[in-house]
Design a protein around this motif. Structure first.
Motif, short mmCIF file in Angstrom:
data_model
loop_
_atom_site.label_atom_id
_atom_site.label_comp_id
_atom_site.label_asym_id
_atom_site.label_seq_id
_atom_site.Cartn_x
_atom_site.Cartn_y
_atom_site.Cartn_z
N ALA A 1 -32.96 10.26 1.10
CA ALA A 1 -33.06 8.84 0.75
C ALA A 1 -31.71 8.13 0.84
O ALA A 1 -31.66 6.90 1.02
CB ALA A 1 -33.62 8.70 -0.67
N THR A 2 -30.63 8.87 0.76
CA THR A 2 -29.30 8.25 0.86
C THR A 2 -28.75 8.29 2.28
O THR A 2 -27.60 7.93 2.51
CB THR A 2 -28.30 8.96 -0.07
OG1 THR A 2 -28.08 10.30 0.40
CG2 THR A 2 -28.82 9.00 -1.50
N GLY A 3 -29.57 8.76 3.23
CA GLY A 3 -29.12 8.88 4.61
C GLY A 3 -28.30 10.12 4.87
O GLY A 3 -27.76 10.28 5.97
N ALA A 4 -28.20 11.01 3.90
CA ALA A 4 -27.34 12.19 4.03
C ALA A 4 -28.09 13.34 4.70
O ALA A 4 -29.32 13.46 4.61
CB ALA A 4 -26.84 12.64 2.66
N TYR A 5 -27.35 14.18 5.39
CA TYR A 5 -27.88 15.40 5.99
C TYR A 5 -26.79 16.47 5.90
O TYR A 5 -25.60 16.15 5.69
CB TYR A 5 -28.28 15.20 7.45
CG TYR A 5 -27.10 15.09 8.37
CD1 TYR A 5 -26.56 16.22 8.99
CD2 TYR A 5 -26.46 13.87 8.58
CE1 TYR A 5 -25.45 16.13 9.81
CE2 TYR A 5 -25.34 13.77 9.40
CZ TYR A 5 -24.84 14.91 10.01
OH TYR A 5 -23.73 14.82 10.81
N ALA A 6 -27.18 17.72 6.09
CA ALA A 6 -26.19 18.80 6.09
C ALA A 6 -26.77 20.01 6.80
O ALA A 6 -27.98 20.26 6.76
CB ALA A 6 -25.77 19.17 4.67
N PHE A 7 -25.89 20.75 7.50
CA PHE A 7 -26.22 22.05 8.09
C PHE A 7 -25.27 23.08 7.47
O PHE A 7 -24.05 22.86 7.45
CB PHE A 7 -26.04 22.03 9.61
CG PHE A 7 -27.00 21.13 10.33
CD1 PHE A 7 -28.31 21.51 10.56
CD2 PHE A 7 -26.57 19.88 10.79
CE1 PHE A 7 -29.19 20.67 11.24
CE2 PHE A 7 -27.44 19.05 11.47
CZ PHE A 7 -28.76 19.44 11.68
N ALA A 8 -25.81 24.19 7.00
CA ALA A 8 -24.99 25.24 6.40
C ALA A 8 -25.18 26.54 7.17
O ALA A 8 -26.03 26.63 8.06
CB ALA A 8 -25.37 25.42 4.93
N GLY A 9 -24.37 27.54 6.82
CA GLY A 9 -24.48 28.85 7.45
C GLY A 9 -24.00 28.87 8.88
O GLY A 9 -24.47 29.69 9.68
N LEU A 10 -23.05 27.99 9.23
CA LEU A 10 -22.57 27.91 10.61
C LEU A 10 -21.32 28.76 10.79
O LEU A 10 -20.59 29.06 9.85
CB LEU A 10 -22.26 26.45 10.97
CG LEU A 10 -23.40 25.45 10.77
CD1 LEU A 10 -22.94 24.05 11.16
CD2 LEU A 10 -24.62 25.86 11.60
N THR A 11 -21.07 29.14 12.04
CA THR A 11 -19.87 29.90 12.37
C THR A 11 -18.64 29.04 12.16
O THR A 11 -18.53 27.96 12.75
CB THR A 11 -19.93 30.40 13.81
OG1 THR A 11 -21.10 31.18 13.99
CG2 THR A 11 -18.71 31.23 14.15
N ARG A 12 -17.72 29.50 11.35
CA ARG A 12 -16.55 28.69 11.04
C ARG A 12 -15.72 28.40 12.28
O ARG A 12 -15.48 29.27 13.11
CB ARG A 12 -15.68 29.38 9.99
CG ARG A 12 -14.51 28.54 9.51
CD ARG A 12 -13.96 29.07 8.21
NE ARG A 12 -14.95 29.03 7.12
CZ ARG A 12 -15.23 27.93 6.42
NH1 ARG A 12 -14.62 26.79 6.70
NH2 ARG A 12 -16.14 27.98 5.46
N SER A 13 -15.32 27.11 12.40
CA SER A 13 -14.50 26.59 13.50
C SER A 13 -15.22 26.55 14.84
O SER A 13 -14.62 26.22 15.85
CB SER A 13 -13.20 27.40 13.66
OG SER A 13 -12.40 27.26 12.50
N ALA A 14 -16.52 26.87 14.87
CA ALA A 14 -17.28 26.72 16.11
C ALA A 14 -17.50 25.22 16.39
O ALA A 14 -17.44 24.38 15.50
CB ALA A 14 -18.61 27.44 16.00
#
Length: 725
Positions: free
Chosen positions: A77-90
């Motif tokens: 509702a605030t327009g926010a999104y997020a992706f987690a568990g990603l390879t660092r610095s990729a």
């Protein structure tokens, strides 16, 4: 001696363990994220429900891996999104789509399509934002480099090939330049030089225009408006001959003094160069050298920017089967390098192909300028020998090119091409153009010279340090089988006896450069010799590397493991030593070490010694914490009390069985108890029940002891009530 209470003994041992200390390893979790917000341009507020897709970063053309969707989500509702568990610095690319209008798409950084998109690092950033509904930008996938076609002479029309643009522009605009400045009104795809343009250097700027794309300008290579005065006379051509060509005015001249057997006829000759032709006359002190080099930047191919070419139109007399012209080729290119300049005498058209995977290899089926071994002329041609005291210091002998003729006008193209580096350049001398009858030309066609061919220049691999072994990969040769001869070179000079595919570097090679020359031969075919690129300077091979580290708990009987980490060179050999308070422990020379009771209270370190080429270098780890007491492993099972009779009755002998610890203690302490109270003198493994035990429950407290270990303590399960006999 009375038994010291077990509880007091355990407390004392615990205080010792606390004083010695212990270190527990920590582990880090690599879990990166990407986050941001999506806004609506129309409302200037957050946009809920927008679709956000995550792709691996790539540039076109996209392969299957690049097209793979990593993850997708929608904004809250605030327009926010997020992706987690990603390879660092990729690196990733983000696509934003309005759920109610799939045509409203934006790629991260306000791009209209993926080729124009930026990228996002997975480093827990939270500002990878987008605004749907606003204007987006696009970037060109490819912009063509224009080339100028036509002869750069007064009165000849020059035209522009704009090259390949992706995507196709809506339109192209042109601007011709003279000596670096724009020519007023010269904005068409063609231009005809006038008398005023003689000697000037021309180029053309091409600008691509397309809606939503930035206007982008590219520039052609330069050409100079030249004159051919005296060229035909210098090579003794007939009056009916014509001449055209393209070259920098510095790259061609009429020779006016004797040089390397020229002139061969009359009193002049023609000099063509991929650099400054006049430098061919430089006189040098013995042993010194200079390079003919001007960076002409006028070549139409990607492998060399310096090209000088002349086209001579001849009208042969009736009955003539051959046109002959004397020539010699000289170069300042370093021997045995991958940069190999070439010269050509071609007819009726120029046809040169450079191998895509090897900038030093050219095929020219219409060429007749070859050395006496039938090889295309280059710095690696076998006839090139050193000549001291000249700016050009490696020459062929004086040779003759024989060009097959047909009736009517025939074009003969003379050219010198700098291959790969546009730096150290080459020259060709030409004289005595004439017509002859020769069996080699009677067929009316150039007799084919078939060479063995190769795919890929030889490559030298291996560590470039003394003590290491270099290996040459010779590439693929056709038609198989082809006999290959290998010769290793040190600073361009053959190394006696080194003719296999392997060469072990010694201290004598330190500071030099190594290469391998491979010659392919086959019955019925001309040989071909090709040399690998030289290595960098060979190092002395002295090892160097990281400080080693130790892993494992610093306790008696634990396993400590040493880690050497990264060392160079890879050919170094290693030896190990474990140290107690800085002094080597006898026999402890493996990669692991198990502390002994003698190490209790001392610090242990790990020393690595790397050896190569007569050098030995050592590095020592930081010392461990003080070696502490080990602990027994407890199975968790209570020890059993076994009665000598079928019941727990006065007179029965109780025995404690099955101690539960690993490793097995070297000694035990026993204390039998009656309803929890110690029974005086009952300190053996067995105990005989007495009248004093009637009605009580009996247990046995057991303590395990070993050198270097904390004492272990356990209590058996109680017996049933003791009965009278």
């Amino acid at each position: 001696m009375p038994l010291r209470p077990v509880s007091a003994l355990l407390a004392a041992i615990a205080s010792i363990a606390l004083a010695l200390g212990a270190v527990a390893p920590a582990q880090a979790v690599d879990d990166a994220s990407i986050a941001g917000h999506v806004s609506d341009a129309a409302t200037a507020g957050p946009l809920a429900g927008a679709i956000v897709e995550l792709y691996p970063f790539a540039r076109p053309p996209y392969d299957a891996a690049a097209e793979t969707l990593v993850a997708t989500t929608t904004t809250d509702a605030t327009g926010a999104y997020a992706f987690a568990g990603l390879t660092r610095s990729a690196m990733y690319q983000l696509k934003f789509t309005r759920a109610s209008d799939p045509s409203d798409v934006e790629w991260y950084r306000n791009a209209g399509d993926r080729p124009s998109a930026g990228f996002a690092y997975a480093n827990d950033g939270t500002d990878f934002d987008a605004t749907l509904g606003d204007a987006v930008t696009f970037q060109w996938v490819a912009t063509g480099r224009p080339s100028i076609l036509g002869d750069p002479t007064v009165g000849s029309t020059l035209t522009v090939d704009p090259g390949t643009w992706v995507p196709t522009p809506d339109r192209l605009s042109y601007q011709w330049t003279r000596d670096g400045g724009p020519i007023s009104g010269a904005t068409d795809p063609s231009y005809t030089p006038s008398e005023d343009d003689f000697g000037a250097v021309f180029a053309v700027e091409v600008t691509g225009h397309k809606a939503a794309y930035p206007d982008t300008k590219t520039r052609s290579a330069r050409v100079q408006i030249v004159s051919f005065d005296g060229f035909l006379q210098a090579i003794d051509a007939d009056a009916d001959s014509t001449i055209t060509g393209r070259f920098d005015s510095r790259a061609a001249l009429v020779g006016d003094r004797p040089l390397h057997g020229f002139p061969t006829e009359g009193d002049s000759y023609l000099v063509l160069s991929s650099g400054a032709a006049r430098d061919v006359y430089i006189e040098l002190p013995p042993g010194s050298s200079t390079a003919v080099s001007t960076w002409l930047d006028n070549g139409p191919i990607r492998y060399g920017g310096d090209l000088t070419t002349l086209t001579i139109g001849v009208q042969p007399p009736t009955g003539a089967s051959c046109l002959a012209i004397d020539f010699a080729f000289g170069t300042k290119e370093a021997p045995n390098t991958y940069t190999r300049d070439i010269m050509l005498v071609e007819s009726p058209v120029s046809d040169v192909t450079f191998a895509e995977d090897d900038t030093s290899f050219a095929t020219a089926p219409n060429n007749t300028a070859v050395d006496s071994h039938g090889q295309l002329l280059s710095p690696d041609s076998l006839d090139l020998v050193a000549t001291q005291g000249e700016g050009i210091d490696r020459w062929t002998p004086v040779l003759t090119a024989k060009v097959p003729l047909t009736a009517g006008v025939t074009d003969v193209i003379l050219s010198v091409q700098d291959v790969a580096d546009q730096a150290a350049d080459s020259v060709a001398l030409f004289d005595n153009l004439r017509y002859i009858d020769d069996p080699v030309c009677e067929s009316g066609e150039q007799p084919p010279i078939e060479f063995v061919t190769y795919a890929g220049r030889p490559h030298v691999g291996g560590e470039r340090v003394a003590g290491a072994t270099l290996i040459v990969s010779t590439g693929g040769w056709e038609p198989a089988p082809v006999d290959l001869d290998i010769q290793w070179l040190r600073n361009g000079v053959p190394i006696p006896g080194e003719t296999t595919d392997r060469f072990t570097l010694t201290p004598a090679d330190v500071g030099t450069r190594l290469a391998a020359r491979v010659t392919g031969s086959k019955a019925g075919y001309g040989p071909r010799t090709v040399t690998s690129e030289s290595t960098g300077p060979i190092g002395d091979g002295k090892p160097y590397g990281s400080v080693p580290t130790i892993a494992g708990r610093p306790n008696v009987d634990a396993v400590l493991k040493g880690y050497t980490h990264t060392w160079y060179p890879e050919v170094a050999t290693f030896s190990y030593a474990w140290l107690r308070d800085g002094k080597p422990i006898p026999g402890a020379t493996a990669i692991t070490y198990s502390p002994k009771p003698a190490d209790l209270g001392h610090r242990i370190a790990f020393r690595v010694t790397a050896s190569n080429a007569g050098f030995a270098v050592s590095q020592t780890s930081k010392p461990s914490a003080k070696i502490g007491l080990a602990t027994f492993t407890d199975s968790g099972a209570k020890p059993r009390v076994v009665s000598s009779s079928s019941s727990f009755a006065v007179g029965s002998v109780l025995t404690l069985a099955s101690p539960p610890w690993t490793p097995t203690p070297s000694a035990y302490l026993y204390q039998w108890r009656r309803d929890g109270s110690a029974i005086a003198g009952a300190n053996g493994r067995s105990y005989r029940l007495t009248d004093a035990d009637v009605g009580a429950r009996v247990t046995c407290e057991l303590v395990g002891l070993s050198a270097g270990y904390l004492p272990a303590r356990t209590v058996s399960a109680p017996t049933g009530p003791v009965m009278r006999r």
